[in-house]
Design a protein around this motif. Structure first.
Motif, short mmCIF file in Angstrom:
data_model
loop_
_atom_site.label_atom_id
_atom_site.label_comp_id
_atom_site.label_asym_id
_atom_site.label_seq_id
_atom_site.Cartn_x
_atom_site.Cartn_y
_atom_site.Cartn_z
N SER A 1 -21.96 -102.81 -55.40
CA SER A 1 -22.03 -103.11 -56.62
C SER A 1 -23.40 -102.86 -57.08
N PRO A 2 -23.45 -102.73 -58.55
CA PRO A 2 -24.91 -102.77 -59.13
C PRO A 2 -25.77 -104.08 -58.75
N GLU A 3 -25.01 -105.24 -58.59
CA GLU A 3 -25.59 -106.66 -58.34
C GLU A 3 -26.21 -106.42 -56.79
N GLU A 4 -25.88 -105.66 -56.15
CA GLU A 4 -26.44 -105.44 -54.49
C GLU A 4 -27.38 -104.45 -54.32
N THR A 5 -28.10 -104.00 -55.50
CA THR A 5 -28.90 -102.78 -55.32
C THR A 5 -30.23 -103.33 -56.14
N PRO A 6 -31.46 -102.52 -55.66
CA PRO A 6 -32.67 -102.95 -56.36
C PRO A 6 -32.67 -102.57 -57.66
N ASP A 7 -32.14 -101.51 -58.24
CA ASP A 7 -32.42 -100.89 -59.48
C ASP A 7 -31.09 -101.23 -60.37
N GLY A 8 -30.29 -102.21 -59.97
CA GLY A 8 -29.30 -102.38 -61.01
C GLY A 8 -28.20 -101.50 -60.94
N ARG A 9 -28.19 -100.36 -60.26
CA ARG A 9 -26.82 -99.29 -60.29
C ARG A 9 -26.04 -99.26 -59.08
N GLN A 10 -25.01 -98.67 -59.34
CA GLN A 10 -23.92 -98.62 -58.34
C GLN A 10 -24.71 -97.77 -57.16
N GLY A 11 -24.27 -98.34 -55.92
CA GLY A 11 -24.90 -97.55 -54.72
C GLY A 11 -23.97 -97.52 -53.56
N ALA A 12 -24.62 -96.76 -52.53
CA ALA A 12 -23.70 -96.47 -51.23
C ALA A 12 -24.60 -96.62 -50.11
N ILE A 13 -24.22 -97.12 -48.97
CA ILE A 13 -25.13 -97.61 -47.81
C ILE A 13 -24.26 -96.49 -46.89
N ILE A 14 -25.40 -95.78 -46.25
CA ILE A 14 -25.27 -94.78 -45.48
C ILE A 14 -25.87 -94.95 -44.11
N GLN A 15 -25.36 -94.35 -43.06
CA GLN A 15 -26.36 -94.39 -41.71
C GLN A 15 -26.37 -92.98 -41.30
N ILE A 16 -27.72 -92.62 -40.66
CA ILE A 16 -28.12 -91.27 -40.20
C ILE A 16 -28.40 -91.57 -38.74
N TRP A 17 -27.75 -91.03 -37.79
CA TRP A 17 -28.15 -91.25 -36.45
C TRP A 17 -28.57 -90.02 -35.64
N VAL A 18 -29.40 -90.23 -34.53
CA VAL A 18 -29.79 -89.17 -33.63
C VAL A 18 -29.73 -89.84 -32.12
N GLN A 19 -29.71 -88.82 -31.26
CA GLN A 19 -29.62 -89.47 -29.95
C GLN A 19 -30.91 -90.07 -29.44
N LYS A 20 -30.85 -91.02 -28.61
CA LYS A 20 -32.03 -91.79 -28.18
C LYS A 20 -32.62 -90.79 -27.01
N THR A 21 -33.70 -90.20 -27.31
CA THR A 21 -34.27 -89.37 -26.34
C THR A 21 -35.83 -89.69 -26.45
N LYS A 22 -36.54 -89.06 -25.76
CA LYS A 22 -37.95 -89.23 -25.54
C LYS A 22 -38.68 -88.90 -27.05
N ASN A 23 -38.25 -87.85 -27.62
CA ASN A 23 -38.70 -87.21 -29.08
C ASN A 23 -37.82 -87.79 -30.18
N PHE A 24 -36.99 -88.93 -30.05
CA PHE A 24 -35.95 -89.30 -31.10
C PHE A 24 -36.74 -89.38 -32.46
N LYS A 25 -38.24 -90.10 -32.36
CA LYS A 25 -38.64 -90.09 -33.73
C LYS A 25 -38.92 -88.63 -34.39
N ASP A 26 -39.41 -87.63 -33.62
CA ASP A 26 -39.55 -86.66 -34.36
C ASP A 26 -38.32 -85.97 -34.99
N VAL A 27 -37.26 -85.93 -34.06
CA VAL A 27 -35.69 -85.49 -34.60
C VAL A 27 -35.38 -86.31 -35.76
N LEU A 28 -35.61 -87.67 -35.69
CA LEU A 28 -34.99 -88.49 -36.90
C LEU A 28 -35.89 -87.92 -38.19
N MET A 29 -37.16 -87.86 -38.05
CA MET A 29 -37.99 -87.48 -39.14
C MET A 29 -37.54 -86.04 -39.61
#
Length: 303
Positions: A62-90
């Motif tokens: 709800s808008p009460e749960e967001t910084p800017d007072g608008r409706q929102g959605a929480i999402i997740q983006i996942w990558v594999q845990k590898t040696k270069n995961f930070k580059d892949v995530l970026m």
């Protein structure tokens, strides 16, 4: 002891889950239809098996749960845990944010990950302002304001990432496609407001196996569990009368969240007519770092 939920047999087996890296993000927008476009568009196409990323919508807020007072959605983006995961995530965050969120009118993006580890969004998103972007403090956060043709895109500069558990799963053995869809939809719906988990495929229709005749294309069909092959192959594992086996794949911020989500899926599916057996998928313990036994989660979360 016979393992079952609501009278439906549960196979005494386990799912095989993996260590993964996720970034939990909050999208806001002026209108609901724009918010849904950005949330679903940016998290579509699971592709971690190809060294890329997968995502999902955790919940709408709800808008009460967001910084800017608008409706929102929480999402997740996942990558594999590898040696270069930070580059892949970026790379993957940049791709999904720029092509799935920034281009949707009125959207803004904020960090929602509780972590001491961060990626600087100025590098992979901010610079698409071509040097005309600028940084400000708004809503108590450091943000980048990027001028775009519609107006502007605002993104929090530092986006967190953390380690979680990917690939938890449950299987439903069903007498028909209709029962499979009903059970799958009920499971996905039950997880929509559960904190910390996503179903990256929602109802997944095609489980895979590690061994394949064509390794150059990646994972191929789990032929042992294909109902149309029963009677055509000698090693079919499809029970008599089963016509469809949907899978629900679950990623979570920790193993407890994944276990609870798995139990919820099993419990709601067990109430659907035409579901004759409940199970989970694994790779013989060869690939995943975690084994989650169905017996254990039933004992922990069952009444």
């Amino acid at each position: 002891m016979k393992l079952e939920i609501n009278g439906v047999p549960v196979e005494d087996t386990y799912c095989e889950a993996f260590d993964g890296i996720y970034s939990r993000l909050l999208i806001t927008a002026k209108h609901r239809w724009l918010l849904k476009k950005a949330a679903y568009g940016s998290t579509a196409l699971p592709s971690t098996v190809f060294g890329e990323s997968e995502g999902g919508v955790e919940k709408f807020v709800s808008p009460e749960e967001t910084p800017d007072g608008r409706q929102g959605a929480i999402i997740q983006i996942w990558v594999q845990k590898t040696k270069n995961f930070k580059d892949v995530l970026m790379r993957e965050l940049g791709k999904r944010i720029r092509q799935g969120i920034l281009v949707v009118p009125t959207t803004r993006l904020f960090n929602a990950t509780q972590s001491e580890n961060y990626i600087d969004a100025e590098i992979n998103v901010g610079r698409c302002g071509d040097g005309y972007e600028w940084e400000e403090e708004m809503w108590g956060r450091k943000v980048i304001r990027i001028p775009i043709m519609f107006g502007e895109f605002i993104i929090e500069r530092y986006l967190g990432y953390a380690e979680g558990i990917a690939g938890g799963n449950v299987w439903f053995f069903c007498e028909s496609e209709e029962a499979a869809l009903e059970a799958g939809e009920a499971a996905v719906e039950a997880l929509k407001n559960m904190e910390g988990v996503i179903t990256s495929f929602d109802i997944c229709s095609a489980g895979s196996k590690p061994e394949t005749k064509y390794p150059e294309i990646g994972p191929t069909t789990n032929h042992y569990y294909c109902p149309t092959l029963k009677g055509k192959i000698p090693d079919s594992k499809v029970p008599e009368g089963v016509k469809s086996i949907p899978e629900i794949v679950i990623n979570g911020v920790n193993i407890e969240a994944v276990k609870k989500a798995m139990y919820v899926c099993l419990e709601v599916a067990s109430k659907v007519d035409g579901v004759v057996k409940l199970s989970a998928g694994n790779y013989g313990g060869k690939l995943g770092q975690h084994k989650i036994y169905l017996k254990d989660i039933i004992e922990e979360y069952g009444e």
